[in-house]
Enzyme design. Structure first.
Site, PDB file in Angstrom:
ATOM      1  N   ASP A 264      28.731  56.981  63.291  1.00  0.00           N
ATOM      2  CA  ASP A 264      28.532  57.388  64.678  1.00  0.00           C
ATOM      3  C   ASP A 264      27.703  56.381  65.454  1.00  0.00           C
ATOM      4  OD1 ASP A 264      30.089  59.600  64.854  1.00  0.00           O
ATOM      5  OD2 ASP A 264      28.465  61.051  65.059  1.00  0.00           O
TER       6      ASP A 264
ATOM      7  N   ASP B 112      25.429  72.775  58.807  1.00  0.00           N
ATOM      8  CA  ASP B 112      25.740  73.093  57.416  1.00  0.00           C
ATOM      9  C   ASP B 112      25.514  74.573  57.122  1.00  0.00           C
ATOM     10  OD1 ASP B 112      23.051  72.844  57.846  1.00  0.00           O
ATOM     11  OD2 ASP B 112      22.697  71.329  56.316  1.00  0.00           O
TER      12      ASP B 112
END
Length: 722
Positions: A114, A435
């Protein structure tokens, strides 16, 4: 059919073959060893209790497997900043994954960048060249630690140490790795020439650039002992388009891998979390394939453990006790939560399939697939294949090069518009801790998870824990923000237990985790309470001579005895226990800021910003002076250090007020707050890093700007009570 090393095996499922070969021998061994395993605090003694049907899988040798029957696994590595997450760390993680003991033609490694860094891409290109030597070397000599920086930092040799051939190969590999490190260091300092394959980075800005996808290495011949497929991905970014941080990157990895290799299982790791056990993929497949019911093995979570962890956990962030007791305890309910790294997933579960839809009897309509997965025909075809009952059969061979067009398509920043990505499919959006949110979504659908920690002496994965005050506080703030975002969202476990299939005890487990972020506000209030009582000459505790004092005193003693017992069970020192108790109070500051951030977000005043935790690559041969300094608390100008500094200054002031009052008291006057003074001293002991920071210098001292702000708040607090 031939196995991984050429042995003839019959055509049955991998799990059945494992049972057939291993059960007679291992059952006999277990009958002899069970008394030892039951009472020992080391090894895998918990497996007979938690995993009675397949406790022995991790001990099986790779030679028992047939290559054609083993499922494919796509491995995901995520990085976002070449400064905070140096490419050399990512490189070592990738090399450790490429060298695991699993058929290379069944593996593919996808790296998401990223940061859109040409240095990271350069490091991966050079790593692929080094892997041509490193992977055969590891498998030839059965190297256990396959991250080169860790392997070469240990000068001791294994059983091959007396072999001249091994010593020669070892020296050659070390020289090659040192050359690789020098190349990457030079590229990081001087940059990379943006020509040839690097042209795509010429006009790229990390916040605005088209998708960049490069197949760095392809196992074109399908070699079992070769180097797996390696793909670099930097998804498209546009300034005003939401990118959803790591969750968005994971969904792009899922889609790109779906059109390229479409493995039924996926492993994701952070860029610093290298594979420490070379058979970790094989072991995880044993658990996933060996479960009697897929519902009981939706995903397999490995614990987060750290290399070169600072002695006695001075920053309280190694999570040893939390993982040892909480994750194992959760296994008896619906399983541990998804920890964001070191986790093996079933692709079809990531695609939103529920347990009662373990396979689709009919192929979904094209319209339904496009509504869920987007307009890419290749992705819809691969999704239909993953959702079908042929999940363990080898996928239809496809040319990676022919999938590049579809890969660029699904990596676009606008591809998810009008689809179910981030809501029903893939990693779920809406939280900094994507997550936990994604794992909660799986549990809400009715899936169970497994906790995999077979050998404490050789953890499955190892990463690096924050080793400074700012990075530790940043990590805690992000966690607190993320769990509170989940708690106050439509994905809350309170809703999941009513509308989904989340079990009641699993709901309580998640609530205990998610309300963690609320503790910051409460703990800071309790921290200021003794100071308030001292300044106002009042009391909130019973007097020492009052029998009621036994109530808080008993609770205090019982709590500390209980936590001390937990640390003794893991054979951790009393100093480690104290450091964690101390940092638990210090971390109330970032938790409080996390709460404020979520509160402002709920009011629509501001949005959250994802902050990356800095990764530091250390090695065991650090000098004593450096090791000692690594355990010291450091500061910066972050506002997160203001509450802690204010607490210390306030309690020092209040103790001065109390002493002055004792000196000036008259015979008929009464001075209260003696019990509160004890609490005040205890608070100062807990905030000892800030106490030392008042007189520290450089990064070990509290910045003047923070000191001035805290001094102002302290004076306002005291003067308002006088």
């Amino acid at each position: 059919m031939e196995d991984f090393h050429g042995c003839s095996l019959c055509c049955v499922s991998p799990a059945s073959r494992l049972l057939g070969f291993a059960r007679p021998v291992l059952n006999g061994l277990f009958s002899i060893a069970s008394p030892i395993l039951t009472v020992s605090s080391k090894g895998s003694y918990h497996y007979p209790e938690l995993y009675p049907d397949y406790w022995y899988y991790p001990f099986l040798n790779v030679k028992l497997h047939a290559v054609d029957d083993l499922p494919s696994v796509d491995m995901f590595v995520t990085t976002a900043d070449p400064v905070l997450e140096p490419p050399i760390i990512t490189l070592n993680t990738v090399l450790s994954l490429l060298a695991v003991d699993y058929p290379a033609n069944k593996l593919a490694c996808y790296v998401s960048d990223d940061g859109c860094s040409p240095v990271t891409f350069f490091a991966l290109v050079e790593a692929s060249k080094f892997a041509q030597l490193w992977v055969p070397f590891c498998k030839k000599y059965s190297v256990q630690v396959r991250a080169p920086f860790r392997y070469f930092s240990n000068q001791s040799f294994s059983s091959h140490e007396n072999s001249p051939e091994f010593r020669k190969d070892w020296q050659h590999m070390k020289e090659k790795y040192e050359q690789l490190c020098r190349k990457i260091q030079d590229a990081a300092q001087n940059g990379v020439e943006l020509t040839g394959e690097f042209t795509a980075f010429a006009n790229a800005d990390r916040r605005k650039h088209p998708a960049i996808i490069k197949v760095i290495w392809e196992n074109e011949e399908g070699l079992v002992d070769g180097v797996p497929l390696l793909v670099y991905i930097s998804r498209e970014k546009r300034p005003k388009h939401p990118h959803h941080y790591k969750a968005g990157a994971m969904n792009v990895l899922t889609r790109v891998s779906g059109v390229m290799t479409n493995a039924p299982f996926m492993l994701n790791v952070d860029c610093d979390m290298y594979a420490n056990n070379p058979q970790v993929v094989l072991h995880a497949m044993c658990l996933l394939l060996g479960s009697k019911n897929e519902r009981d093995a939706g995903f397999v979570q490995c614990p987060q453990k750290f290399y070169d962890a600072l002695k006695d956990d001075p920053f309280g962030n190694q999570l040893v006790i939390l993982q040892h007791f909480l994750s194992r305890g959760a296994t008896a309910i619906q399983g541990p939560l998804y920890g964001g790294t070191g986790c093996f997933h079933r692709r079809k579960i990531i695609y939103g399939l529920a347990p009662d839809e373990s396979q689709l009897d009919e192929k979904p309509s094209v319209e339904r697939l496009e509504n869920q997965f987007g307009e890419s025909k290749k992705l819809c075809e691969s999704a239909a294949f993953s959702l079908s009952g042929s999940r363990y059969k080898p996928n239809n061979p496809r040319s990676i090069s022919s999938s590049m067009g579809a890969a660029y398509h699904v990596a676009g920043c606008g591809y998810e518009n009008g689809t179910c990505w981030g809501t029903e499919v893939g990693w779920i959006y809406g939280s900094m801790t994507e997550d936990i949110l994604t794992g909660l979504r799986m549990h809400t659908k009715g899936w169970h998870s497994l906790y995999f920690d077979p050998d404490p002496n050789q953890p499955a994965f190892l990463g690096c824990a924050p080793t400074s005050g700012p990075s530790s506080m940043t990590q805690q703030k992000r966690w607190a923000t993320g769990v509170l975002e989940i708690l106050f969202s439509k994905h809350s476990p309170l809703i999941g237990i009513l509308t989904g299939k989340l079990q009641f005890r699993a709901c309580l487990f998640y609530l205990w985790i998610l309300t963690w972020g609320l503790r910051g506000m409460a703990e800071l209030c309790y921290t200021f309470l003794p100071a308030y009582c001292i300044v106002t000459n009042t009391s909130f505790l019973p007097k020492v001579e009052d029998p009621a004092i036994l109530i808080p005193l008993t609770l205090f003693i019982m709590y500390n005895i209980c936590t001390l017992w937990e640390y003794s069970q893991k054979r951790l020192s009393i100093k480690a226990w104290w450091n964690n108790q101390k940092m638990g109070r210090v971390h109330s500051s970032p938790w409080f800021f996390g709460f404020l951030g979520v509160f402002m977000k709920l009011l629509g005043i501001s949005e959250m910003v994802f902050e990356i935790t800095q990764k530091d690559q250390s090695s065991p041969d650090n000098g004593d002076e450096e090791a000692e300094s690594n355990g010291r608390f450091t500061f910066d100008k972050s506002p997160m250090f203001v509450p802690g500094t204010t607490v210390v200054l306030l309690h020092l002031t209040c103790l001065g007020v109390f002493l002055l009052r004792l000196l000036l008291q008259e015979k008929e006057s009464k001075v209260n707050g003696r019990e509160e003074v004890v609490c005040s001293v205890l608070v100062l002991l807990c905030y000892s890093p800030f106490l030392k920071g008042l007189v520290g210098k450089g990064e070990y001292g509290i910045p003047r700007s923070t000191m001035y702000k805290s001094l102002t708040l302290t004076l306002l607090f005291v003067l308002s009570l006088l």
